[in-house]
Structure formats: structure tokens, C-alpha cells
Design a protein around this motif. Structure first.
Motif, PDB file in Angstrom:
ATOM      1  N   LEU A  60       0.865  -1.174   0.000  1.00 50.60           N
ATOM      2  CA  LEU A  60       0.000   0.000   0.000  1.00 50.60           C
ATOM      3  C   LEU A  60       0.903   1.226   0.000  1.00 50.60           C
ATOM      4  CD1 LEU A  60      -2.500  -1.290   2.691  1.00 50.60           C
ATOM      5  CD2 LEU A  60      -2.846  -1.240   0.219  1.00 50.60           C
ATOM      6  N   PRO A  61       1.281   1.691  -1.181  1.00 56.94           N
ATOM      7  CA  PRO A  61       2.367   2.658  -1.280  1.00 56.94           C
ATOM      8  C   PRO A  61       2.038   4.066  -0.767  1.00 56.94           C
ATOM      9  CG  PRO A  61       1.419   2.248  -3.429  1.00 56.94           C
ATOM     10  CD  PRO A  61       0.761   1.302  -2.475  1.00 56.94           C
ATOM     11  N   THR A  62       2.941   4.572   0.053  1.00 62.81           N
ATOM     12  CA  THR A  62       2.937   5.978   0.450  1.00 62.81           C
ATOM     13  C   THR A  62       4.296   6.598   0.164  1.00 62.81           C
ATOM     14  OG1 THR A  62       3.582   5.406   2.707  1.00 62.81           O
ATOM     15  CG2 THR A  62       1.208   5.664   2.265  1.00 62.81           C
ATOM     16  N   ARG A  63       5.231   5.756  -0.237  1.00 55.29           N
ATOM     17  CA  ARG A  63       6.550   6.233  -0.651  1.00 55.29           C
ATOM     18  C   ARG A  63       7.048   5.341  -1.790  1.00 55.29           C
ATOM     19  NH1 ARG A  63       9.808   6.035   4.564  1.00 55.29           N
ATOM     20  NH2 ARG A  63       7.839   5.526   5.514  1.00 55.29           N
ATOM     21  N   PHE A  64       7.954   5.903  -2.556  1.00 54.38           N
ATOM     22  CA  PHE A  64       8.439   5.224  -3.748  1.00 54.38           C
ATOM     23  C   PHE A  64       9.959   5.246  -3.773  1.00 54.38           C
ATOM     24  CE2 PHE A  64       4.481   7.480  -4.588  1.00 54.38           C
ATOM     25  CZ  PHE A  64       3.652   6.434  -4.910  1.00 54.38           C
ATOM     26  N   GLN A  65      10.526   4.329  -4.526  1.00 52.96           N
ATOM     27  CA  GLN A  65      11.971   4.236  -4.691  1.00 52.96           C
ATOM     28  C   GLN A  65      12.325   4.703  -6.094  1.00 52.96           C
ATOM     29  OE1 GLN A  65      13.918   2.924  -2.161  1.00 52.96           O
ATOM     30  NE2 GLN A  65      15.728   3.504  -3.316  1.00 52.96           N
ATOM     31  N   LEU A  66      13.250   5.634  -6.209  1.00 51.11           N
ATOM     32  CA  LEU A  66      13.697   6.074  -7.526  1.00 51.11           C
ATOM     33  C   LEU A  66      14.201   4.848  -8.282  1.00 51.11           C
ATOM     34  CD1 LEU A  66      14.073   8.602  -9.278  1.00 51.11           C
ATOM     35  CD2 LEU A  66      16.390   8.765  -8.379  1.00 51.11           C
ATOM     36  N   ALA A  67      13.645   4.597  -9.447  1.00 50.86           N
ATOM     37  CA  ALA A  67      13.977   3.393 -10.220  1.00 50.86           C
ATOM     38  C   ALA A  67      15.392   3.480 -10.780  1.00 50.86           C
ATOM     39  CB  ALA A  67      12.983   3.208 -11.358  1.00 50.86           C
ATOM     40  N   SER A  68      16.067   2.358 -10.725  1.00 51.11           N
ATOM     41  CA  SER A  68      17.401   2.266 -11.303  1.00 51.11           C
ATOM     42  C   SER A  68      17.517   0.901 -11.973  1.00 51.11           C
ATOM     43  CB  SER A  68      18.461   2.408 -10.224  1.00 51.11           C
ATOM     44  OG  SER A  68      19.742   2.307 -10.791  1.00 51.11           O
ATOM     45  N   PRO A  69      17.582   0.863 -13.289  1.00 49.93           N
ATOM     46  CA  PRO A  69      17.607   2.002 -14.209  1.00 49.93           C
ATOM     47  C   PRO A  69      16.219   2.628 -14.361  1.00 49.93           C
ATOM     48  CG  PRO A  69      17.577  -0.032 -15.456  1.00 49.93           C
ATOM     49  CD  PRO A  69      17.644  -0.421 -13.999  1.00 49.93           C
ATOM     50  N   GLN A  70      16.204   3.826 -14.874  1.00 51.67           N
ATOM     51  CA  GLN A  70      14.956   4.521 -15.157  1.00 51.67           C
ATOM     52  C   GLN A  70      14.225   3.834 -16.312  1.00 51.67           C
ATOM     53  OE1 GLN A  70      13.765   8.038 -13.835  1.00 51.67           O
ATOM     54  NE2 GLN A  70      14.529   6.616 -12.300  1.00 51.67           N
ATOM     55  N   VAL A  71      12.901   3.911 -16.302  1.00 48.74           N
ATOM     56  CA  VAL A  71      12.108   3.384 -17.409  1.00 48.74           C
ATOM     57  C   VAL A  71      12.366   4.294 -18.612  1.00 48.74           C
ATOM     58  CG1 VAL A  71       9.793   2.840 -18.230  1.00 48.74           C
ATOM     59  CG2 VAL A  71      10.367   2.482 -15.819  1.00 48.74           C
ATOM     60  N   SER A  72      12.758   3.696 -19.724  1.00 53.80           N
ATOM     61  CA  SER A  72      13.120   4.480 -20.906  1.00 53.80           C
ATOM     62  C   SER A  72      11.886   4.952 -21.672  1.00 53.80           C
ATOM     63  CB  SER A  72      14.014   3.656 -21.838  1.00 53.80           C
ATOM     64  OG  SER A  72      13.253   2.646 -22.471  1.00 53.80           O
ATOM     65  N   LEU A  73      12.075   5.985 -22.472  1.00 53.19           N
ATOM     66  CA  LEU A  73      10.994   6.488 -23.315  1.00 53.19           C
ATOM     67  C   LEU A  73      10.544   5.408 -24.305  1.00 53.19           C
ATOM     68  CD1 LEU A  73       9.232   8.959 -23.779  1.00 53.19           C
ATOM     69  CD2 LEU A  73      10.930   9.791 -25.403  1.00 53.19           C
ATOM     70  N   GLU A  74      11.463   4.592 -24.760  1.00 52.54           N
ATOM     71  CA  GLU A  74      11.115   3.487 -25.664  1.00 52.54           C
ATOM     72  C   GLU A  74      10.206   2.478 -24.962  1.00 52.54           C
ATOM     73  OE1 GLU A  74      10.444   1.261 -28.792  1.00 52.54           O
ATOM     74  OE2 GLU A  74      11.533   3.154 -28.909  1.00 52.54           O
ATOM     75  N   GLN A  75      10.513   2.138 -23.715  1.00 52.84           N
ATOM     76  CA  GLN A  75       9.657   1.223 -22.950  1.00 52.84           C
ATOM     77  C   GLN A  75       8.279   1.845 -22.742  1.00 52.84           C
ATOM     78  OE1 GLN A  75      12.614   1.011 -19.760  1.00 52.84           O
ATOM     79  NE2 GLN A  75      12.438  -1.219 -19.828  1.00 52.84           N
ATOM     80  N   LEU A  76       8.245   3.135 -22.456  1.00 54.71           N
ATOM     81  CA  LEU A  76       6.974   3.824 -22.257  1.00 54.71           C
ATOM     82  C   LEU A  76       6.161   3.848 -23.542  1.00 54.71           C
ATOM     83  CD1 LEU A  76       8.241   6.784 -20.057  1.00 54.71           C
ATOM     84  CD2 LEU A  76       6.905   4.794 -19.302  1.00 54.71           C
ATOM     85  N   ARG A  77       6.815   4.100 -24.656  1.00 61.07           N
ATOM     86  CA  ARG A  77       6.139   4.105 -25.957  1.00 61.07           C
ATOM     87  C   ARG A  77       5.511   2.744 -26.232  1.00 61.07           C
ATOM     88  NH1 ARG A  77      10.265   5.053 -29.058  1.00 61.07           N
ATOM     89  NH2 ARG A  77      10.157   7.311 -28.768  1.00 61.07           N
ATOM     90  N   SER A  78       6.252   1.688 -25.966  1.00 64.23           N
ATOM     91  CA  SER A  78       5.736   0.335 -26.171  1.00 64.23           C
ATOM     92  C   SER A  78       4.532   0.064 -25.270  1.00 64.23           C
ATOM     93  CB  SER A  78       6.849  -0.675 -25.893  1.00 64.23           C
ATOM     94  OG  SER A  78       6.367  -1.982 -25.990  1.00 64.23           O
ATOM     95  N   SER A  79       4.606   0.498 -24.015  1.00 65.24           N
ATOM     96  CA  SER A  79       3.490   0.310 -23.088  1.00 65.24           C
ATOM     97  C   SER A  79       2.251   1.059 -23.557  1.00 65.24           C
ATOM     98  CB  SER A  79       3.877   0.793 -21.689  1.00 65.24           C
ATOM     99  OG  SER A  79       4.869  -0.023 -21.136  1.00 65.24           O
ATOM    100  N   VAL A  80       2.439   2.283 -24.049  1.00 68.24           N
ATOM    101  CA  VAL A  80       1.300   3.076 -24.528  1.00 68.24           C
ATOM    102  C   VAL A  80       0.708   2.447 -25.783  1.00 68.24           C
ATOM    103  CG1 VAL A  80       0.597   5.321 -25.457  1.00 68.24           C
ATOM    104  CG2 VAL A  80       2.052   5.211 -23.439  1.00 68.24           C
ATOM    105  N   GLN A  81       1.537   1.917 -26.667  1.00 71.71           N
ATOM    106  CA  GLN A  81       1.035   1.250 -27.867  1.00 71.71           C
ATOM    107  C   GLN A  81       0.179   0.049 -27.491  1.00 71.71           C
ATOM    108  OE1 GLN A  81       4.786   0.625 -29.877  1.00 71.71           O
ATOM    109  NE2 GLN A  81       4.490   2.410 -31.201  1.00 71.71           N
ATOM    110  N   GLN A  82       0.623  -0.747 -26.526  1.00 76.22           N
ATOM    111  CA  GLN A  82      -0.153  -1.909 -26.077  1.00 76.22           C
ATOM    112  C   GLN A  82      -1.463  -1.462 -25.427  1.00 76.22           C
ATOM    113  OE1 GLN A  82       2.317  -4.281 -23.508  1.00 76.22           O
ATOM    114  NE2 GLN A  82       3.866  -4.590 -25.075  1.00 76.22           N
ATOM    115  N   TYR A  83      -1.381  -0.416 -24.625  1.00 78.56           N
ATOM    116  CA  TYR A  83      -2.572   0.110 -23.941  1.00 78.56           C
ATOM    117  C   TYR A  83      -3.579   0.639 -24.961  1.00 78.56           C
ATOM    118  CZ  TYR A  83      -5.227   3.072 -20.663  1.00 78.56           C
ATOM    119  OH  TYR A  83      -6.214   3.673 -19.920  1.00 78.56           O
TER     120      TYR A  83
END
Length: 113
Positions: A60-83
Motif C-alpha cells: 500500500l504505497p505511500t513512498r516510492f523508490q527512484l527506479a534504477s535504471p529509469q524506465v526508458s521512453l522506448e519502454q513507455l512508448r511500447s506500453s502506450v502502444q499496447q494500452y
């Protein structure tokens, strides 16, 4: 680096683990209302409006961890295309997302339609 819910730059997009669903959340006030019904979010990511990605490492998140590595714009583009495809939009391979601003615009458009 851990960051509190209120410290995230809003709005955010939730990338749910093991799902092609994305969720645009406008503010920290909307967070629990929009995510309570989703169940455990541990292992999922949020992307803020500056492009930073954070790993959710609590049930039940109230805090987050900075991702390492960061999610790339290419990964985000692929996720949006699938969505987009899941939501009945065709020609998703032609969907162009070159900036974080475009990412948020496209997700908002998909959610509205």
C-alpha cells in the motif's frame, strides 16, 4: 532514494506490473481513490511529469523508490502502444511519442475515448 507520495511531481502515470493497463493520476489527493481498487501495486512503476520513474516497493504505497535504471521512453512508448491497442485504437505502431509531455497527452486521450 525514497520519496514520499506528496513529493512526486504530479500528474503521474501508473505502469502496473503484469498488465498493459496504464492509469493517469492527476494529484496525490487522487492517488488512493484511483488505486485502492487495483490491489497490490508492489513491483509497478509510476512515471512523473518530468520523466522520472519510481518503483513501488510497498503493498500500500505511500513512498516510492527512484527506479534504477529509469524506465526508458522506448519502454513507455511500447506500453502506450499496447494500452492503445487494448482500448480499440488501431495503427498503434505508428503512434509517435518523443517526449514525456506527448506520453501524458496520449494516455489522457486514450482514457477519454
Amino acid at each position: 532514494m525514497s520519496i514520499l507520495l506528496e513529493q512526486v511531481n504530479w500528474p503521474v502515470i501508473l505502469l502496473q506490473q503484469d498488465s498493459v493497463d496504464l492509469l493517469l493520476v492527476e494529484s496525490s489527493l487522487d492517488w488512493s481513490e484511483q488505486t485502492d481498487m487495483l490491489g497490490v501495486l508492489k513491483g509497478s512503476y509510476i512515471i512523473d511529469d518530468t520523466g522520472n520513474s519510481y518503483l513501488i516497493n510497498e503493498d500500500l504505497p505511500t513512498r516510492f523508490q527512484l527506479a534504477s535504471p529509469q524506465v526508458s521512453l522506448e519502454q513507455l512508448r511500447s506500453s502506450v502502444q499496447q494500452y492503445a491497442s487494448q482500448n480499440g485504437h488501431c495503427c498503434t505502431s505508428k503512434l509517435t511519442i518523443n517526449t514525456i509531455e506527448q506520453l501524458f497527452e496520449v494516455v489522457a486521450f486514450i482514457e477519454q475515448n
